[in-house]
Write a protein that holds these residues in place. Structure first.
Motif, PDB file in Angstrom:
ATOM      1  N   PHE A  73       0.831  -1.204   0.000  1.00  0.00           N
ATOM      2  CA  PHE A  73       0.000   0.000   0.000  1.00  0.00           C
ATOM      3  C   PHE A  73       0.862   1.249   0.000  1.00  0.00           C
ATOM      4  CE2 PHE A  73      -2.064   3.479   2.240  1.00  0.00           C
ATOM      5  CZ  PHE A  73      -3.239   3.616   1.513  1.00  0.00           C
ATOM      6  N   LEU A  74       1.880   1.294   0.859  1.00  0.00           N
ATOM      7  CA  LEU A  74       2.723   2.486   0.966  1.00  0.00           C
ATOM      8  C   LEU A  74       3.580   2.699  -0.277  1.00  0.00           C
ATOM      9  CD1 LEU A  74       3.854   2.163   4.687  1.00  0.00           C
ATOM     10  CD2 LEU A  74       2.287   3.854   3.744  1.00  0.00           C
ATOM     11  N   VAL A  75       4.017   1.602  -0.906  1.00  0.00           N
ATOM     12  CA  VAL A  75       4.913   1.708  -2.058  1.00  0.00           C
ATOM     13  C   VAL A  75       4.154   1.949  -3.359  1.00  0.00           C
ATOM     14  CG1 VAL A  75       6.603   0.460  -3.474  1.00  0.00           C
ATOM     15  CG2 VAL A  75       6.730   0.331  -0.984  1.00  0.00           C
ATOM     16  N   PHE A  76       3.016   1.262  -3.533  1.00  0.00           N
ATOM     17  CA  PHE A  76       2.314   1.326  -4.817  1.00  0.00           C
ATOM     18  C   PHE A  76       1.020   2.146  -4.785  1.00  0.00           C
ATOM     19  CE2 PHE A  76       4.475  -2.929  -4.855  1.00  0.00           C
ATOM     20  CZ  PHE A  76       5.484  -2.567  -5.747  1.00  0.00           C
ATOM     21  N   ALA A  77       0.241   2.014  -3.709  1.00  0.00           N
ATOM     22  CA  ALA A  77      -1.056   2.693  -3.667  1.00  0.00           C
ATOM     23  C   ALA A  77      -0.947   4.145  -3.214  1.00  0.00           C
ATOM     24  CB  ALA A  77      -2.015   1.926  -2.752  1.00  0.00           C
ATOM     25  N   ALA A  78      -0.103   4.407  -2.209  1.00  0.00           N
ATOM     26  CA  ALA A  78       0.006   5.762  -1.668  1.00  0.00           C
ATOM     27  C   ALA A  78       0.372   6.799  -2.736  1.00  0.00           C
ATOM     28  CB  ALA A  78       1.018   5.782  -0.521  1.00  0.00           C
ATOM     29  N   PRO A  79       1.336   6.515  -3.650  1.00  0.00           N
ATOM     30  CA  PRO A  79       1.653   7.513  -4.688  1.00  0.00           C
ATOM     31  C   PRO A  79       0.452   7.861  -5.568  1.00  0.00           C
ATOM     32  CG  PRO A  79       3.403   5.896  -4.531  1.00  0.00           C
ATOM     33  CD  PRO A  79       2.283   5.387  -3.670  1.00  0.00           C
ATOM     34  N   LYS A  80      -0.437   6.901  -5.798  1.00  0.00           N
ATOM     35  CA  LYS A  80      -1.626   7.171  -6.615  1.00  0.00           C
ATOM     36  C   LYS A  80      -2.623   8.058  -5.881  1.00  0.00           C
ATOM     37  CE  LYS A  80      -1.225   2.936  -9.322  1.00  0.00           C
ATOM     38  NZ  LYS A  80      -1.882   1.693  -9.774  1.00  0.00           N
ATOM     39  N   LEU A  81      -2.456   8.134  -4.549  1.00  0.00           N
ATOM     40  CA  LEU A  81      -3.310   9.023  -3.755  1.00  0.00           C
ATOM     41  C   LEU A  81      -2.648  10.371  -3.518  1.00  0.00           C
ATOM     42  CD1 LEU A  81      -4.531   6.414  -1.090  1.00  0.00           C
ATOM     43  CD2 LEU A  81      -5.785   7.245  -3.088  1.00  0.00           C
ATOM     44  N   GLY A  82      -1.502  10.569  -4.175  1.00  0.00           N
ATOM     45  CA  GLY A  82      -0.792  11.841  -4.052  1.00  0.00           C
ATOM     46  C   GLY A  82       0.209  11.882  -2.913  1.00  0.00           C
ATOM     47  N   ILE A  83       0.482  10.715  -2.305  1.00  0.00           N
ATOM     48  CA  ILE A  83       1.437  10.652  -1.185  1.00  0.00           C
ATOM     49  C   ILE A  83       2.712   9.990  -1.691  1.00  0.00           C
ATOM     50  CG2 ILE A  83       1.838   9.844   1.167  1.00  0.00           C
ATOM     51  CD1 ILE A  83      -1.198   9.616   1.475  1.00  0.00           C
ATOM     52  N   GLU A  84       3.700  10.792  -2.023  1.00  0.00           N
ATOM     53  CA  GLU A  84       4.967  10.267  -2.529  1.00  0.00           C
ATOM     54  C   GLU A  84       5.876   9.917  -1.351  1.00  0.00           C
ATOM     55  OE1 GLU A  84       5.717   9.564  -5.582  1.00  0.00           O
ATOM     56  OE2 GLU A  84       3.905  10.405  -6.501  1.00  0.00           O
ATOM     57  N   ILE A  85       6.372   8.680  -1.327  1.00  0.00           N
ATOM     58  CA  ILE A  85       7.245   8.252  -0.243  1.00  0.00           C
ATOM     59  C   ILE A  85       8.301   7.302  -0.810  1.00  0.00           C
ATOM     60  CG2 ILE A  85       5.623   6.396   0.362  1.00  0.00           C
ATOM     61  CD1 ILE A  85       6.563   6.720   3.275  1.00  0.00           C
ATOM     62  N   ALA A  86       9.560   7.550  -0.487  1.00  0.00           N
ATOM     63  CA  ALA A  86      10.657   6.713  -0.983  1.00  0.00           C
ATOM     64  C   ALA A  86      10.592   5.323  -0.366  1.00  0.00           C
ATOM     65  CB  ALA A  86      11.994   7.373  -0.676  1.00  0.00           C
ATOM     66  N   PHE A  87      11.322   4.385  -0.973  1.00  0.00           N
ATOM     67  CA  PHE A  87      11.251   2.992  -0.543  1.00  0.00           C
ATOM     68  C   PHE A  87      11.667   2.790   0.920  1.00  0.00           C
ATOM     69  CE2 PHE A  87      11.946   2.189  -5.232  1.00  0.00           C
ATOM     70  CZ  PHE A  87      10.647   1.773  -5.462  1.00  0.00           C
ATOM     71  N   GLU A  88      12.795   3.400   1.297  1.00  0.00           N
ATOM     72  CA  GLU A  88      13.282   3.174   2.660  1.00  0.00           C
ATOM     73  C   GLU A  88      12.370   3.803   3.712  1.00  0.00           C
ATOM     74  OE1 GLU A  88      17.474   3.895   4.958  1.00  0.00           O
ATOM     75  OE2 GLU A  88      17.576   2.968   2.965  1.00  0.00           O
ATOM     76  N   PRO A  89      11.962   5.073   3.566  1.00  0.00           N
ATOM     77  CA  PRO A  89      10.995   5.619   4.523  1.00  0.00           C
ATOM     78  C   PRO A  89       9.688   4.832   4.548  1.00  0.00           C
ATOM     79  CG  PRO A  89      12.033   7.394   3.307  1.00  0.00           C
ATOM     80  CD  PRO A  89      12.458   6.121   2.653  1.00  0.00           C
ATOM     81  N   ALA A  90       9.295   4.297   3.398  1.00  0.00           N
ATOM     82  CA  ALA A  90       8.082   3.472   3.361  1.00  0.00           C
ATOM     83  C   ALA A  90       8.262   2.230   4.221  1.00  0.00           C
ATOM     84  CB  ALA A  90       7.765   3.071   1.919  1.00  0.00           C
ATOM     85  N   ALA A  91       9.477   1.672   4.221  1.00  0.00           N
ATOM     86  CA  ALA A  91       9.754   0.489   5.038  1.00  0.00           C
ATOM     87  C   ALA A  91       9.682   0.840   6.521  1.00  0.00           C
ATOM     88  CB  ALA A  91      11.132  -0.077   4.697  1.00  0.00           C
ATOM     89  N   TYR A  92      10.263   1.997   6.910  1.00  0.00           N
ATOM     90  CA  TYR A  92      10.171   2.432   8.309  1.00  0.00           C
ATOM     91  C   TYR A  92       8.705   2.580   8.726  1.00  0.00           C
ATOM     92  CZ  TYR A  92      15.024   4.015   7.519  1.00  0.00           C
ATOM     93  OH  TYR A  92      16.352   4.078   7.213  1.00  0.00           O
ATOM     94  N   THR A  93       7.933   3.213   7.864  1.00  0.00           N
ATOM     95  CA  THR A  93       6.531   3.480   8.178  1.00  0.00           C
ATOM     96  C   THR A  93       5.730   2.192   8.282  1.00  0.00           C
ATOM     97  OG1 THR A  93       6.712   5.572   6.962  1.00  0.00           O
ATOM     98  CG2 THR A  93       4.500   4.792   7.477  1.00  0.00           C
TER      99      THR A  93
END
Length: 218
Positions: A73-93
């Motif tokens: 969700f954080l890596v693939f779906a969130a960007p489509k909702l306008g929430i850009e997050i890099a791979f490593e911060p996405a892993a922390y989250t």
């Protein structure tokens, strides 16, 4: 035997990078999940119905959601909702969101072991709910649930390997990199296992230390 050690020395760049990232994932995820989990636990025992409901909804949804799905969700779906997050911060989250739900329930079970009379006595002295919770109840609750809390952190350490499937170069990705280099996979897996043990053993020793120390305090 020389080939066994060369697997480590010749690929130290991959091993060091992978385990350093794993260590970062673990430390940031542990701090984040303990913080969020504590907040959720306070919501779960709050006298405010809305907070209790929100806390229960979060825990029930996340605990029944696979960690891989949280990552996806954080890596693939969130960007489509306008929430850009890099791979490593996405892993922390993802690790924080997922582990916090389990820590919340572990801590809530510890809160339930604290005698009700202590809270009533504190309120009789004029203390607020927040003061009772953070000064009296939570310190005792943490002491009670040290073993399961450390187990949760151990589980989170192992869950960091999920990040390898989402372009994060951590310990779980080492085997794939060394396979491309043609290294012996048995030796590779041994060194990866040894690396994880260097993280797990200190956690176990910390658990035993805290249990002995806090058993005397209580």
């Amino acid at each position: 035997m020389l080939e066994f050690f060369r697997t480590l020395t010749n690929n130290w760049d991959i091993f060091s990078r992978g385990f350093f990232t794993t260590l970062k994932l673990f430390v940031i995820g542990a701090v984040g999940s303990l913080t969020v989990g504590t907040i959720l636990a306070t919501m779960r025992v709050s006298p405010v119905p809305v907070l209790r409901g929100l806390g229960a909804a979060y825990v029930n949804i996340i605990r029944n959601t696979p960690l891989t799905l949280v990552f996806a969700f954080l890596v693939f779906a969130a960007p489509k909702l306008g929430i850009e997050i890099a791979f490593e911060p996405a892993a922390y989250t993802a690790l924080t969101i997922y582990t916090a739900a389990f820590i919340c329930e572990t801590l809530r079970s510890g809160i339930n072991t604290v005698p009700v009379g202590q809270g009533e006595a504190a309120r009789a002295l004029g203390m607020t709910f927040g003061q009772v919770l953070y000064l009296i109840v939570l310190p005792q609750a943490f002491r009670t649930v040290v073993p399961p809390l450390i187990s949760m952190l151990n589980a989170m350490l192992k869950n960091t390997t999920v990040a390898a499937g989402f372009s994060v170069v951590e310990a779980g990705a080492i085997q794939a990199y060394l396979s491309e280099r043609g290294e012996n996979q048995v030796y590779t897996l041994f060194w990866i296992t040894f690396g994880f043990l260097t993280f797990v053993v200190p956690l176990i020793l910390l658990q035993r230390f805290l249990e002995r120390r806090w058993a005397v305090v209580r």
